[in-house]
Design a protein around this motif. Structure first.
Motif, mmCIF file in Angstrom:
data_model
loop_
_atom_site.group_PDB
_atom_site.id
_atom_site.type_symbol
_atom_site.label_atom_id
_atom_site.label_comp_id
_atom_site.label_asym_id
_atom_site.label_seq_id
_atom_site.Cartn_x
_atom_site.Cartn_y
_atom_site.Cartn_z
ATOM 1 N N SER A 134 0.823 -1.208 0.000
ATOM 2 C CA SER A 134 0.000 0.000 0.000
ATOM 3 C C SER A 134 0.859 1.262 0.000
ATOM 4 C CB SER A 134 -0.939 -0.002 1.198
ATOM 5 O OG SER A 134 -0.187 0.012 2.400
ATOM 6 N N ALA A 135 2.129 1.143 0.371
ATOM 7 C CA ALA A 135 3.025 2.300 0.378
ATOM 8 C C ALA A 135 3.400 2.737 -1.033
ATOM 9 C CB ALA A 135 4.289 1.981 1.170
ATOM 10 N N HIS A 157 15.857 1.198 -1.786
ATOM 11 C CA HIS A 157 16.910 1.473 -0.812
ATOM 12 C C HIS A 157 17.064 0.306 0.164
ATOM 13 C CE1 HIS A 157 19.478 3.688 1.895
ATOM 14 N NE2 HIS A 157 18.658 3.436 2.898
ATOM 15 N N ARG A 158 18.312 -0.118 0.384
ATOM 16 C CA ARG A 158 18.602 -1.143 1.384
ATOM 17 C C ARG A 158 18.974 -0.456 2.681
ATOM 18 N NH1 ARG A 158 22.828 -5.518 0.534
ATOM 19 N NH2 ARG A 158 24.047 -3.631 0.710
ATOM 20 N N ALA A 159 18.248 -0.765 3.728
ATOM 21 C CA ALA A 159 18.547 -0.176 5.026
ATOM 22 C C ALA A 159 19.740 -0.881 5.671
ATOM 23 C CB ALA A 159 17.328 -0.280 5.928
ATOM 24 N N HIS A 160 20.530 -0.133 6.408
ATOM 25 C CA HIS A 160 21.659 -0.762 7.116
ATOM 26 C C HIS A 160 21.191 -1.189 8.508
ATOM 27 C CE1 HIS A 160 21.715 3.432 8.445
ATOM 28 N NE2 HIS A 160 22.253 2.993 9.550
ATOM 29 N N CYS A 161 21.963 -2.043 9.134
ATOM 30 C CA CYS A 161 21.630 -2.532 10.462
ATOM 31 C C CYS A 161 21.744 -1.374 11.466
ATOM 32 C CB CYS A 161 22.571 -3.672 10.853
ATOM 33 S SG CYS A 161 22.251 -4.326 12.495
ATOM 34 N N CYS A 162 20.910 -1.375 12.458
ATOM 35 C CA CYS A 162 20.895 -0.284 13.433
ATOM 36 C C CYS A 162 22.154 -0.236 14.300
ATOM 37 C CB CYS A 162 19.670 -0.417 14.340
ATOM 38 S SG CYS A 162 18.127 -0.281 13.459
ATOM 39 N N ASP A 201 12.602 5.558 -5.364
ATOM 40 C CA ASP A 201 13.937 5.553 -4.773
ATOM 41 C C ASP A 201 13.946 4.882 -3.394
ATOM 42 O OD1 ASP A 201 14.848 6.839 -7.019
ATOM 43 O OD2 ASP A 201 14.937 8.823 -6.065
ATOM 44 N N ASN A 202 12.947 5.146 -2.582
ATOM 45 C CA ASN A 202 12.881 4.546 -1.250
ATOM 46 C C ASN A 202 12.576 3.058 -1.313
ATOM 47 O OD1 ASN A 202 13.456 6.915 0.077
ATOM 48 N ND2 ASN A 202 11.295 7.487 0.302
#
Length: 103
Positions: free
Chosen positions: A3-4, A93-98, A89-90
Motif C-alpha cells: 500500500s506504500a 533502498h537497502r537499510a543498514h543494520c541499526c 527511490d525509497n
C-alpha cells in the motif's frame, strides 16, 4: 504491491480527446490498477514502482487530451512526479543494520 507504493491521482483537462482510446492504452501499462473517468477529469490508481506519473501524463497528452494549465494544476503535477520518484527511490533502498554505521 504494498500500500506504500500505491498512488491515486486526479487530473483535470481543459480539452478532452478520445476517452476510450486513453483508457485502453492506460490499462495496457504495467502498474495501472484502476481508472475513473468523467467528462473533464481522470482519476488513476497505479503502482509507483512500476509506472511513474510522468509516463501517465505522456500517455494522456499523446491521446489529444490537454491538461489544465493553471498554477495549481501545474503544482499538483510537479508534486505527483516528485513524490513518485521518492517512492521509487525509497523502495529500492537497502537499510543498514541499526548497530552498524552505513558503508
Amino acid at each position: 504491491m504494498s500500500s506504500a507504493t500505491k498512488e491515486k491521482r486526479c487530473i483535470k483537462f481543459s480539452h478532452v480527446g478520445d476517452s476510450e482510446t486513453l483508457t485502453e492504452e492506460l490499462f495496457q501499462q504495467d502498474g495501472v490498477i484502476g481508472l475513473l473517468m468523467a467528462k473533464d477529469w481522470l482519476e488513476v490508481s497505479y503502482d509507483a514502482t512500476k509506472i511513474q506519473w510522468l509516463g501517465i501524463e505522456q500517455i494522456i497528452t499523446n491521446n489529444q487530451f490537454v491538461l489544465k494549465s493553471g498554477l495549481l494544476s501545474k503544482w499538483k503535477r510537479s508534486w505527483y512526479q516528485y513524490s513518485d520518484e521518492n517512492v521509487r527511490d525509497n523502495f529500492g533502498h537497502r537499510a543498514h543494520c541499526c548497530n552498524k554505521p552505513p558503508k
